[in-house]
Design a protein around this motif. Structure first.
Motif, PDB file in Angstrom:
ATOM      1  N   LEU A 109     149.779 -32.280  15.508  1.00 51.37           N
ATOM      2  CA  LEU A 109     148.915 -33.456  15.540  1.00 51.37           C
ATOM      3  C   LEU A 109     147.592 -33.139  14.843  1.00 51.37           C
ATOM      4  O   LEU A 109     146.627 -32.680  15.462  1.00 51.37           O
ATOM      5  CB  LEU A 109     148.677 -33.916  16.976  1.00 51.37           C
ATOM      6  N   LEU A 110     147.544 -33.390  13.546  1.00 46.29           N
ATOM      7  CA  LEU A 110     146.349 -33.103  12.764  1.00 46.29           C
ATOM      8  C   LEU A 110     145.159 -33.899  13.284  1.00 46.29           C
ATOM      9  O   LEU A 110     144.029 -33.389  13.327  1.00 46.29           O
ATOM     10  CB  LEU A 110     146.587 -33.447  11.294  1.00 46.29           C
ATOM     11  N   GLY A 111     145.400 -35.155  13.669  1.00 47.21           N
ATOM     12  CA  GLY A 111     144.318 -35.991  14.177  1.00 47.21           C
ATOM     13  C   GLY A 111     143.695 -35.421  15.430  1.00 47.21           C
ATOM     14  O   GLY A 111     142.477 -35.525  15.637  1.00 47.21           O
ATOM     15  N   ALA A 112     144.510 -34.822  16.294  1.00 51.04           N
ATOM     16  CA  ALA A 112     143.991 -34.207  17.516  1.00 51.04           C
ATOM     17  C   ALA A 112     143.267 -32.902  17.200  1.00 51.04           C
ATOM     18  O   ALA A 112     142.193 -32.620  17.742  1.00 51.04           O
ATOM     19  CB  ALA A 112     145.133 -33.946  18.493  1.00 51.04           C
ATOM     20  N   ALA A 113     143.852 -32.085  16.327  1.00 51.10           N
ATOM     21  CA  ALA A 113     143.233 -30.796  15.969  1.00 51.10           C
ATOM     22  C   ALA A 113     141.859 -30.996  15.340  1.00 51.10           C
ATOM     23  O   ALA A 113     140.946 -30.188  15.538  1.00 51.10           O
ATOM     24  CB  ALA A 113     144.143 -30.033  15.015  1.00 51.10           C
ATOM     25  N   ASN A 114     141.691 -32.083  14.596  1.00 47.13           N
ATOM     26  CA  ASN A 114     140.424 -32.334  13.913  1.00 47.13           C
ATOM     27  C   ASN A 114     139.303 -32.776  14.847  1.00 47.13           C
ATOM     28  O   ASN A 114     138.153 -32.898  14.406  1.00 47.13           O
ATOM     29  CB  ASN A 114     140.622 -33.399  12.828  1.00 47.13           C
ATOM     30  N   ARG A 115     139.621 -33.027  16.107  1.00 44.98           N
ATOM     31  CA  ARG A 115     138.582 -33.365  17.087  1.00 44.98           C
ATOM     32  C   ARG A 115     138.463 -32.274  18.159  1.00 44.98           C
ATOM     33  O   ARG A 115     137.925 -32.519  19.243  1.00 44.98           O
ATOM     34  CB  ARG A 115     138.917 -34.701  17.765  1.00 44.98           C
ATOM     35  N   ASP A 116     138.947 -31.083  17.866  1.00 46.06           N
ATOM     36  CA  ASP A 116     138.924 -29.986  18.843  1.00 46.06           C
ATOM     37  C   ASP A 116     137.491 -29.495  19.029  1.00 46.06           C
ATOM     38  O   ASP A 116     136.872 -28.961  18.109  1.00 46.06           O
ATOM     39  CB  ASP A 116     139.814 -28.843  18.344  1.00 46.06           C
ATOM     40  N   GLU A 117     136.963 -29.652  20.257  1.00 45.01           N
ATOM     41  CA  GLU A 117     135.575 -29.293  20.558  1.00 45.01           C
ATOM     42  C   GLU A 117     135.315 -27.801  20.429  1.00 45.01           C
ATOM     43  O   GLU A 117     134.161 -27.376  20.272  1.00 45.01           O
ATOM     44  CB  GLU A 117     135.199 -29.751  21.972  1.00 45.01           C
ATOM     45  N   GLU A 118     136.361 -26.985  20.502  1.00 45.34           N
ATOM     46  CA  GLU A 118     136.171 -25.541  20.359  1.00 45.34           C
ATOM     47  C   GLU A 118     135.882 -25.141  18.914  1.00 45.34           C
ATOM     48  O   GLU A 118     135.425 -24.029  18.657  1.00 45.34           O
ATOM     49  CB  GLU A 118     137.413 -24.804  20.865  1.00 45.34           C
ATOM     50  N   VAL A 119     136.139 -26.037  17.980  1.00 48.55           N
ATOM     51  CA  VAL A 119     135.924 -25.750  16.564  1.00 48.55           C
ATOM     52  C   VAL A 119     134.812 -26.604  15.979  1.00 48.55           C
ATOM     53  O   VAL A 119     134.027 -26.133  15.150  1.00 48.55           O
ATOM     54  CB  VAL A 119     137.238 -25.960  15.771  1.00 48.55           C
ATOM     55  N   PHE A 120     134.725 -27.858  16.431  1.00 48.43           N
ATOM     56  CA  PHE A 120     133.764 -28.806  15.863  1.00 48.43           C
ATOM     57  C   PHE A 120     132.740 -29.216  16.913  1.00 48.43           C
ATOM     58  O   PHE A 120     133.091 -29.822  17.934  1.00 48.43           O
ATOM     59  CB  PHE A 120     134.482 -30.055  15.350  1.00 48.43           C
ATOM     60  N   ALA A 121     131.493 -28.877  16.678  1.00 46.55           N
ATOM     61  CA  ALA A 121     130.427 -29.286  17.591  1.00 46.55           C
ATOM     62  C   ALA A 121     130.306 -30.803  17.585  1.00 46.55           C
ATOM     63  O   ALA A 121     130.330 -31.435  16.519  1.00 46.55           O
ATOM     64  CB  ALA A 121     129.104 -28.652  17.162  1.00 46.55           C
ATOM     65  N   ASP A 122     130.180 -31.383  18.797  1.00 47.09           N
ATOM     66  CA  ASP A 122     130.039 -32.835  18.911  1.00 47.09           C
ATOM     67  C   ASP A 122     131.151 -33.520  18.120  1.00 47.09           C
ATOM     68  O   ASP A 122     130.907 -34.376  17.267  1.00 47.09           O
ATOM     69  CB  ASP A 122     128.659 -33.264  18.398  1.00 47.09           C
ATOM     70  N   ALA A 123     132.377 -33.127  18.426  1.00 48.73           N
ATOM     71  CA  ALA A 123     133.530 -33.489  17.601  1.00 48.73           C
ATOM     72  C   ALA A 123     133.793 -34.986  17.530  1.00 48.73           C
ATOM     73  O   ALA A 123     134.388 -35.464  16.560  1.00 48.73           O
ATOM     74  CB  ALA A 123     134.780 -32.780  18.121  1.00 48.73           C
ATOM     75  N   GLU A 124     133.373 -35.743  18.539  1.00 49.42           N
ATOM     76  CA  GLU A 124     133.637 -37.184  18.540  1.00 49.42           C
ATOM     77  C   GLU A 124     132.628 -37.953  17.698  1.00 49.42           C
ATOM     78  O   GLU A 124     132.763 -39.172  17.531  1.00 49.42           O
ATOM     79  CB  GLU A 124     133.628 -37.716  19.979  1.00 49.42           C
ATOM     80  N   ARG A 125     131.635 -37.274  17.162  1.00 54.97           N
ATOM     81  CA  ARG A 125     130.580 -37.948  16.392  1.00 54.97           C
ATOM     82  C   ARG A 125     130.832 -37.790  14.896  1.00 54.97           C
ATOM     83  O   ARG A 125     131.169 -36.716  14.412  1.00 54.97           O
ATOM     84  CB  ARG A 125     129.217 -37.350  16.734  1.00 54.97           C
ATOM     85  N   LEU A 126     130.673 -38.886  14.153  1.00 49.78           N
ATOM     86  CA  LEU A 126     130.720 -38.824  12.704  1.00 49.78           C
ATOM     87  C   LEU A 126     129.433 -38.193  12.190  1.00 49.78           C
ATOM     88  O   LEU A 126     128.345 -38.614  12.542  1.00 49.78           O
ATOM     89  CB  LEU A 126     130.870 -40.239  12.126  1.00 49.78           C
ATOM     90  N   ASP A 127     129.568 -37.161  11.345  1.00 48.57           N
ATOM     91  CA  ASP A 127     128.418 -36.454  10.788  1.00 48.57           C
ATOM     92  C   ASP A 127     128.694 -36.196   9.314  1.00 48.57           C
ATOM     93  O   ASP A 127     129.418 -35.259   8.959  1.00 48.57           O
ATOM     94  CB  ASP A 127     128.189 -35.148  11.539  1.00 48.57           C
ATOM     95  N   VAL A 128     128.120 -37.032   8.434  1.00 47.41           N
ATOM     96  CA  VAL A 128     128.439 -36.938   7.008  1.00 47.41           C
ATOM     97  C   VAL A 128     127.902 -35.660   6.374  1.00 47.41           C
ATOM     98  O   VAL A 128     128.280 -35.328   5.243  1.00 47.41           O
ATOM     99  CB  VAL A 128     127.907 -38.171   6.242  1.00 47.41           C
ATOM    100  N   GLY A 129     127.069 -34.926   7.072  1.00 47.60           N
ATOM    101  CA  GLY A 129     126.573 -33.657   6.550  1.00 47.60           C
ATOM    102  C   GLY A 129     127.181 -32.458   7.247  1.00 47.60           C
ATOM    103  O   GLY A 129     126.677 -31.340   7.102  1.00 47.60           O
ATOM    104  N   ARG A 130     128.276 -32.650   7.975  1.00 47.76           N
ATOM    105  CA  ARG A 130     128.863 -31.567   8.780  1.00 47.76           C
ATOM    106  C   ARG A 130     129.204 -30.357   7.911  1.00 47.76           C
ATOM    107  O   ARG A 130     129.871 -30.467   6.887  1.00 47.76           O
ATOM    108  CB  ARG A 130     130.117 -32.071   9.495  1.00 47.76           C
TER     109      ARG A 130
END
Length: 430
Positions: A343-364
């Motif tokens: 599930l790529l969509g789930a992996a891309n919101r993994d909080e262990e990898v992405f800080a504040d994963a539910e937030r859109l951040d165009v400068g991430r």
């Protein structure tokens, strides 16, 4: 693999329709339920699958689904399994025949680069890479920019833009047709048939009418591309893939059926991924106007914004694999023959990898998303999709003021691909 295992594989993929009627809003069963009624195909069709993905991740990187299927949600596990040679993308012939019957779509699925293994996979990727490799794609920038401007002009004149039908589809279709060598006058007819053929990738939702469309479209497309190859032979040595085909020596040249089916796959993949990336990205900016403001203030952020759109709302939500050999993930053993949905969509919101994963951040930054998959079967059109998306968002940020929705957006429903059918906006020139 036994016939019983193959039937389970097919049932896994077809489960979406059967399970929908008995799924509650919360898609998770009790922790002690041995066989939860979970369907990745259903998850991907939801307006917002991400709360359900979060629930799944909370249970660990691996979740058992009905009929022995495994859903993998954690970024680390998904990333590793995308590159694990014990899993294969190639599906057994029995699987596709259980879902497609006695259809020409069966042979199509087994000839495309997505399901091939080396050395056939290597040959196909090498050939496609001649047209879609990064050095070639970079030279397309000005052509893509001019095409984008030409599509935006009439929309700005009338004050209305359907992001999907008037931009995110015609732009990549035109570019891919140029790369393959499809004449302008033939493109509407080819696109109609390729769109019908693309239903083969959504086996969970196939109707008898869809299957009839596939069975009608594929023979027409084979005849068309066979004729196109014959015509292009006289122009051998040109820049299109149909002309490059004849540059190969007779011993190295792909079989005509392999070439045709992979050109059809390239045609489909070429506009499908870009359509999802652009439409999902525009929708994300509409829902996060402060991020649109950041892009307007600093257009240099557009490339990182495109990467964030791929993470935040990936156009490819899941990919299916079959275990050739036993694989252990997080202490759980996946037996040979089992289907595994990454599930790529789930992996891309993994909080262990992405800080504040539910937030859109165009400068991430960093942004190690899996929006294009990974490993042997990562998306063949990655460089082209990225370039088209960057050009589109540069133009939208620079030239277009969105006044609001012109009509309700229409979300596309697909077992693995996420995008819109329509995203109509009221617009004005900046």
């Amino acid at each position: 693999m036994s016939t019983f295992s193959l039937e389970r594989v097919a049932c896994d993929r077809m489960l979406g329709l059967a399970v929908r009627g008995r799924l509650a809003d919360s898609l998770l069963m009790r922790a002690n339920t041995a066989r939860p009624h979970l369907s990745a195909a259903f998850l991907a069709t939801k307006d917002d699958p991400y709360p359900a993905y979060a629930e799944l991740r909370a249970r660990g990187p691996l979740t058992r689904a009905e009929l022995g299927q495994w859903l993998v949600t954690g970024h680390g596990a998904v990333s590793a399994l995308l590159r694990d040679g014990r899993l294969e993308s190639r599906m057994p012939a029995e699987y596709t025949r259980l879902t497609l019957g006695d259809s020409p779509g069966v042979d199509f699925l087994h000839r495309i680069v997505l399901t091939r293994t080396p050395p056939e996979h290597t040959r196909l990727r090498r050939f496609i890479g001649r047209a879609l490799g990064t050095p070639v794609v970079r030279r397309l920038h000005d052509r893509i920019a001019a095409a984008t401007d030409a599509l935006l002009e009439p929309a700005l004149d009338r004050g209305r833009l359907d992001v999907v039908t008037e931009l995110a589809v015609p732009l990549p279709v035109g570019v891919v047709c140029d790369l393959i060598g499809i004449p302008t006058g033939d493109r509407p007819a080819v696109l109609t048939r390729v769109t019908a053929l693309a239903k083969v990738f959504d086996a969970a939702n196939l109707s008898p009418a869809d299957l009839a469309d596939i069975n009608t479209a594929l023979p027409w497309l084979h005849d068309y591309f066979g004729d196109l190859l014959a015509v292009r032979r006289a122009g051998s040595g040109g820049p299109t893939l149909t002309e490059m085909y004849w540059e190969e020596s007779a011993s190295d040249r792909l079989a005509v059926a392999d070439f045709v089916d992979n050109m059809l796959f390239l045609f489909h993949a070429g506009f499908e991924t870009t359509m999802g990336l652009v439409s999902n990205g525009v929708a994300a900016l509409l829902n996060n106007p402060e991020q649109l403001g950041r892009l307007r203030a600093d257009p240099a952020l557009v490339p990182s914004a495109v990467e964030e759109f791929l993470r935040y709302d990936a156009p490819i939500q899941n990919v299916i694999r079959v275990a050739r050999k036993p694989v252990e993930v997080a202490g759980q053993k996946i037996r040979a023959g089992r289907t595994v949905l990454l599930l790529l969509g789930a992996a891309n919101r993994d909080e262990e990898v992405f800080a504040d994963a539910e937030r859109l951040d165009v400068g991430r930054d960093p942004n190690p998303h899996l929006g294009f998959g990974g490993g042997l079967h990562h998306c063949v059109g990655t460089a082209l999709a990225r370039l088209m998306a960057v050009v589109v968002f540069e133009r939208l940020v620079d030239r277009v003021t969105v006044l609001g929705p012109a009509a309700p957006a229409v979300r596309r429903r697909h077992a693995s691909l996420r995008s819109y059918d329509h995203l109509p906006l009221a617009v004005a020139a900046r």
